[in-house]
Design a protein around this motif. Structure first.
Motif, PDB file in Angstrom:
ATOM      1  N   ASP A  56       0.803  -1.241  -0.037  1.00 34.92           N
ATOM      2  CA  ASP A  56       0.146  -0.067   0.020  1.00 34.92           C
ATOM      3  C   ASP A  56       0.724   1.301   0.044  1.00 34.92           C
ATOM      4  O   ASP A  56       1.831   1.174   0.559  1.00 34.92           O
ATOM      5  CB  ASP A  56      -0.825   0.066   1.409  1.00 34.92           C
ATOM      6  CG  ASP A  56      -2.024  -1.252   1.106  1.00 34.92           C
ATOM      7  OD1 ASP A  56      -2.393  -1.418   0.115  1.00 34.92           O
ATOM      8  OD2 ASP A  56      -2.608  -1.260   2.329  1.00 34.92           O
ATOM      9  N   VAL A  57       0.314   2.260  -0.713  1.00 34.11           N
ATOM     10  CA  VAL A  57       0.669   3.861  -0.409  1.00 34.11           C
ATOM     11  C   VAL A  57      -0.301   4.413   0.350  1.00 34.11           C
ATOM     12  O   VAL A  57      -1.650   4.279   0.003  1.00 34.11           O
ATOM     13  CB  VAL A  57       0.693   4.358  -1.729  1.00 34.11           C
ATOM     14  CG1 VAL A  57       1.287   5.799  -1.770  1.00 34.11           C
ATOM     15  CG2 VAL A  57       1.542   3.413  -2.698  1.00 34.11           C
ATOM     16  N   THR A  58       0.270   4.809   1.508  1.00 35.01           N
ATOM     17  CA  THR A  58      -0.792   5.457   2.598  1.00 35.01           C
ATOM     18  C   THR A  58      -0.361   6.827   3.089  1.00 35.01           C
ATOM     19  O   THR A  58       0.837   7.038   3.272  1.00 35.01           O
ATOM     20  CB  THR A  58      -0.602   4.476   3.794  1.00 35.01           C
ATOM     21  OG1 THR A  58      -0.762   3.366   3.461  1.00 35.01           O
ATOM     22  CG2 THR A  58      -1.570   4.817   5.152  1.00 35.01           C
ATOM     23  N   MET A  59      -1.559   7.967   3.044  1.00 35.66           N
ATOM     24  CA  MET A  59      -1.316   9.021   3.671  1.00 35.66           C
ATOM     25  C   MET A  59      -1.593   8.969   5.147  1.00 35.66           C
ATOM     26  O   MET A  59      -2.659   8.534   5.486  1.00 35.66           O
ATOM     27  CB  MET A  59      -2.061  10.108   2.883  1.00 35.66           C
ATOM     28  CG  MET A  59      -1.794  11.398   2.913  1.00 35.66           C
ATOM     29  SD  MET A  59      -2.426  12.731   1.634  1.00 35.66           S
ATOM     30  CE  MET A  59      -1.427  11.994   0.272  1.00 35.66           C
ATOM     31  N   ILE A  60      -0.868   9.753   5.868  1.00 34.60           N
ATOM     32  CA  ILE A  60      -1.047   9.879   7.327  1.00 34.60           C
ATOM     33  C   ILE A  60      -1.524  11.167   7.711  1.00 34.60           C
ATOM     34  O   ILE A  60      -0.808  12.095   7.302  1.00 34.60           O
ATOM     35  CB  ILE A  60       0.409   9.496   8.019  1.00 34.60           C
ATOM     36  CG1 ILE A  60       0.873   7.918   7.747  1.00 34.60           C
ATOM     37  CG2 ILE A  60       0.022   9.197   9.607  1.00 34.60           C
ATOM     38  CD1 ILE A  60       2.168   7.548   7.771  1.00 34.60           C
ATOM     39  N   HIS A  61      -2.489  11.230   8.560  1.00 35.16           N
ATOM     40  CA  HIS A  61      -3.186  12.286   8.925  1.00 35.16           C
ATOM     41  C   HIS A  61      -3.408  12.229  10.459  1.00 35.16           C
ATOM     42  O   HIS A  61      -4.570  11.493  10.845  1.00 35.16           O
ATOM     43  CB  HIS A  61      -4.553  12.653   8.341  1.00 35.16           C
ATOM     44  CG  HIS A  61      -4.418  13.249   6.910  1.00 35.16           C
ATOM     45  ND1 HIS A  61      -4.086  14.394   6.598  1.00 35.16           N
ATOM     46  CD2 HIS A  61      -4.116  12.478   5.850  1.00 35.16           C
ATOM     47  CE1 HIS A  61      -3.857  14.708   5.292  1.00 35.16           C
ATOM     48  NE2 HIS A  61      -3.877  13.424   4.859  1.00 35.16           N
ATOM     49  N   GLY A  62      -2.537  12.794  11.580  1.00 35.40           N
ATOM     50  CA  GLY A  62      -2.569  12.364  12.772  1.00 35.40           C
ATOM     51  C   GLY A  62      -2.524  10.966  13.116  1.00 35.40           C
ATOM     52  O   GLY A  62      -1.844  10.012  12.601  1.00 35.40           O
ATOM     53  N   ASP A  63      -3.567  10.532  13.753  1.00 39.30           N
ATOM     54  CA  ASP A  63      -3.878   9.153  14.108  1.00 39.30           C
ATOM     55  C   ASP A  63      -4.504   8.228  12.913  1.00 39.30           C
ATOM     56  O   ASP A  63      -4.650   6.879  12.861  1.00 39.30           O
ATOM     57  CB  ASP A  63      -4.718   8.732  15.355  1.00 39.30           C
ATOM     58  CG  ASP A  63      -3.833   9.402  16.476  1.00 39.30           C
ATOM     59  OD1 ASP A  63      -2.639   9.558  16.556  1.00 39.30           O
ATOM     60  OD2 ASP A  63      -4.459   9.763  17.630  1.00 39.30           O
ATOM     61  N   GLU A  64      -4.937   8.656  11.767  1.00 38.12           N
ATOM     62  CA  GLU A  64      -5.700   8.237  10.807  1.00 38.12           C
ATOM     63  C   GLU A  64      -4.703   7.976   9.603  1.00 38.12           C
ATOM     64  O   GLU A  64      -3.719   8.638   9.199  1.00 38.12           O
ATOM     65  CB  GLU A  64      -6.709   9.036  10.290  1.00 38.12           C
ATOM     66  CG  GLU A  64      -7.903   9.319  11.312  1.00 38.12           C
ATOM     67  CD  GLU A  64      -8.969   9.961  10.738  1.00 38.12           C
ATOM     68  OE1 GLU A  64      -9.117   9.981   9.671  1.00 38.12           O
ATOM     69  OE2 GLU A  64      -9.682  10.651  11.458  1.00 38.12           O
ATOM     70  N   GLN A  65      -4.919   6.834   8.907  1.00 34.44           N
ATOM     71  CA  GLN A  65      -4.261   6.680   7.659  1.00 34.44           C
ATOM     72  C   GLN A  65      -5.266   6.210   6.503  1.00 34.44           C
ATOM     73  O   GLN A  65      -6.325   5.779   6.857  1.00 34.44           O
ATOM     74  CB  GLN A  65      -3.634   5.031   7.893  1.00 34.44           C
ATOM     75  CG  GLN A  65      -2.264   5.383   8.944  1.00 34.44           C
ATOM     76  CD  GLN A  65      -1.339   4.161   9.212  1.00 34.44           C
ATOM     77  OE1 GLN A  65      -1.383   3.217   8.406  1.00 34.44           O
ATOM     78  NE2 GLN A  65      -0.640   4.171   9.980  1.00 34.44           N
ATOM     79  N   HIS A  66      -4.815   6.898   5.471  1.00 32.09           N
ATOM     80  CA  HIS A  66      -5.790   6.654   4.143  1.00 32.09           C
ATOM     81  C   HIS A  66      -4.942   5.869   3.098  1.00 32.09           C
ATOM     82  O   HIS A  66      -3.796   6.594   2.486  1.00 32.09           O
ATOM     83  CB  HIS A  66      -6.126   8.004   3.811  1.00 32.09           C
ATOM     84  CG  HIS A  66      -6.822   8.770   4.729  1.00 32.09           C
ATOM     85  ND1 HIS A  66      -8.197   8.842   5.054  1.00 32.09           N
ATOM     86  CD2 HIS A  66      -6.415   9.731   5.628  1.00 32.09           C
ATOM     87  CE1 HIS A  66      -8.447   9.634   6.062  1.00 32.09           C
ATOM     88  NE2 HIS A  66      -7.536  10.381   6.242  1.00 32.09           N
ATOM     89  N   VAL A  67      -5.207   4.690   2.816  1.00 29.33           N
ATOM     90  CA  VAL A  67      -4.645   3.988   1.549  1.00 29.33           C
ATOM     91  C   VAL A  67      -5.085   4.824   0.366  1.00 29.33           C
ATOM     92  O   VAL A  67      -6.416   4.771   0.175  1.00 29.33           O
ATOM     93  CB  VAL A  67      -4.882   2.551   1.553  1.00 29.33           C
ATOM     94  CG1 VAL A  67      -4.169   1.705   0.409  1.00 29.33           C
ATOM     95  CG2 VAL A  67      -4.343   2.076   3.104  1.00 29.33           C
ATOM     96  N   TRP A  68      -4.447   5.214  -0.250  1.00 29.15           N
ATOM     97  CA  TRP A  68      -4.697   5.602  -1.621  1.00 29.15           C
ATOM     98  C   TRP A  68      -3.975   5.300  -2.860  1.00 29.15           C
ATOM     99  O   TRP A  68      -3.865   5.755  -4.006  1.00 29.15           O
ATOM    100  CB  TRP A  68      -4.332   7.495  -1.610  1.00 29.15           C
ATOM    101  CG  TRP A  68      -3.107   7.844  -1.430  1.00 29.15           C
ATOM    102  CD1 TRP A  68      -2.759   8.049   0.018  1.00 29.15           C
ATOM    103  CD2 TRP A  68      -2.229   8.076  -2.364  1.00 29.15           C
ATOM    104  NE1 TRP A  68      -1.444   8.484  -0.167  1.00 29.15           N
ATOM    105  CE2 TRP A  68      -1.067   8.388  -1.446  1.00 29.15           C
ATOM    106  CE3 TRP A  68      -2.120   8.479  -3.533  1.00 29.15           C
ATOM    107  CZ2 TRP A  68       0.114   9.171  -1.968  1.00 29.15           C
ATOM    108  CZ3 TRP A  68      -0.800   8.958  -3.984  1.00 29.15           C
ATOM    109  CH2 TRP A  68       0.126   9.234  -3.461  1.00 29.15           C
ATOM    110  N   GLY A  69      -3.351   3.974  -2.744  1.00 31.65           N
ATOM    111  CA  GLY A  69      -2.514   3.386  -3.830  1.00 31.65           C
ATOM    112  C   GLY A  69      -2.097   2.113  -3.407  1.00 31.65           C
ATOM    113  O   GLY A  69      -2.103   1.694  -2.364  1.00 31.65           O
ATOM    114  N   ARG A  70      -1.567   1.443  -4.445  1.00 30.13           N
ATOM    115  CA  ARG A  70      -1.085   0.158  -4.289  1.00 30.13           C
ATOM    116  C   ARG A  70       0.339   0.081  -5.367  1.00 30.13           C
ATOM    117  O   ARG A  70       0.029   0.216  -6.555  1.00 30.13           O
ATOM    118  CB  ARG A  70      -1.870  -1.097  -4.432  1.00 30.13           C
ATOM    119  CG  ARG A  70      -1.408  -2.517  -4.068  1.00 30.13           C
ATOM    120  CD  ARG A  70      -2.540  -3.335  -3.556  1.00 30.13           C
ATOM    121  NE  ARG A  70      -3.555  -2.761  -2.477  1.00 30.13           N
ATOM    122  CZ  ARG A  70      -4.471  -2.669  -2.459  1.00 30.13           C
ATOM    123  NH1 ARG A  70      -5.224  -2.518  -3.626  1.00 30.13           N
ATOM    124  NH2 ARG A  70      -5.184  -2.142  -1.380  1.00 30.13           N
TER     125      ARG A  70
END
Length: 142
Positions: A56-70
């Motif tokens: 995965d490619v993941t964007m990190i925002h504080g305690d949250e992670q948003h996967v936006w790619g592979r």
């Protein structure tokens, strides 16, 4: 196969004064350092980007992670590609394909954002930041 008007790949290029491997590492492992937080789901909480060479490619925002790619190809001597769905549904994933080619002045980095499906013209029209992102990347690795 001819491309459909309005769906051709978005292409951005830059030449950086470093080796191919340094350019690759700067693009992938150091993406957090040059990515513009304004091109994220929540600029105020942007904390970084993590790329798993095998996943995965993941964007990190504080305690949250948003996967936006592979990641689909990881070759430190010339090529990186991934499925991409930042700003649109994973079911409508597009592709980022980045090549790193030795040049007289260092390394030519060519990014192609393609794989647009019929009906995605409005989504494609929102991706106007690749040139600016590559300028930030070039400043980072130079």
């Amino acid at each position: 196969m001819p491309s459909t008007p309005g769906l051709e790949p978005i292409v951005a290029e830059v030449t950086v004064p470093v080796t191919v491997t340094e350019a690759f590492v700067g693009f992938t492992a150091q993406m957090s350092e040059w990515w513009d937080p304004m091109v994220s789901p929540d600029p105020a909480t942007f904390a970084g980007i993590a790329i798993d060479p095998n996943g995965d490619v993941t964007m990190i925002h504080g305690d949250e992670q948003h996967v936006w790619g592979r990641v689909t190809d990881w070759d430190p001597i010339g090529h990186y590609s991934q499925q991409f769905w930042l700003g649109h549904d994973e079911e409508s994933a597009t592709t980022l394909d980045v090549s790193f080619t030795e040049s007289e002045d260092g390394t030519r980095v060519r990014l192609e954002h393609g794989g647009w499906a019929a009906g995605s013209e409005d989504v494609r029209a929102r991706y106007t930041h690749w040139d600016q992102l590559l300028e930030r990347y070039a400043a980072h690795v130079s």
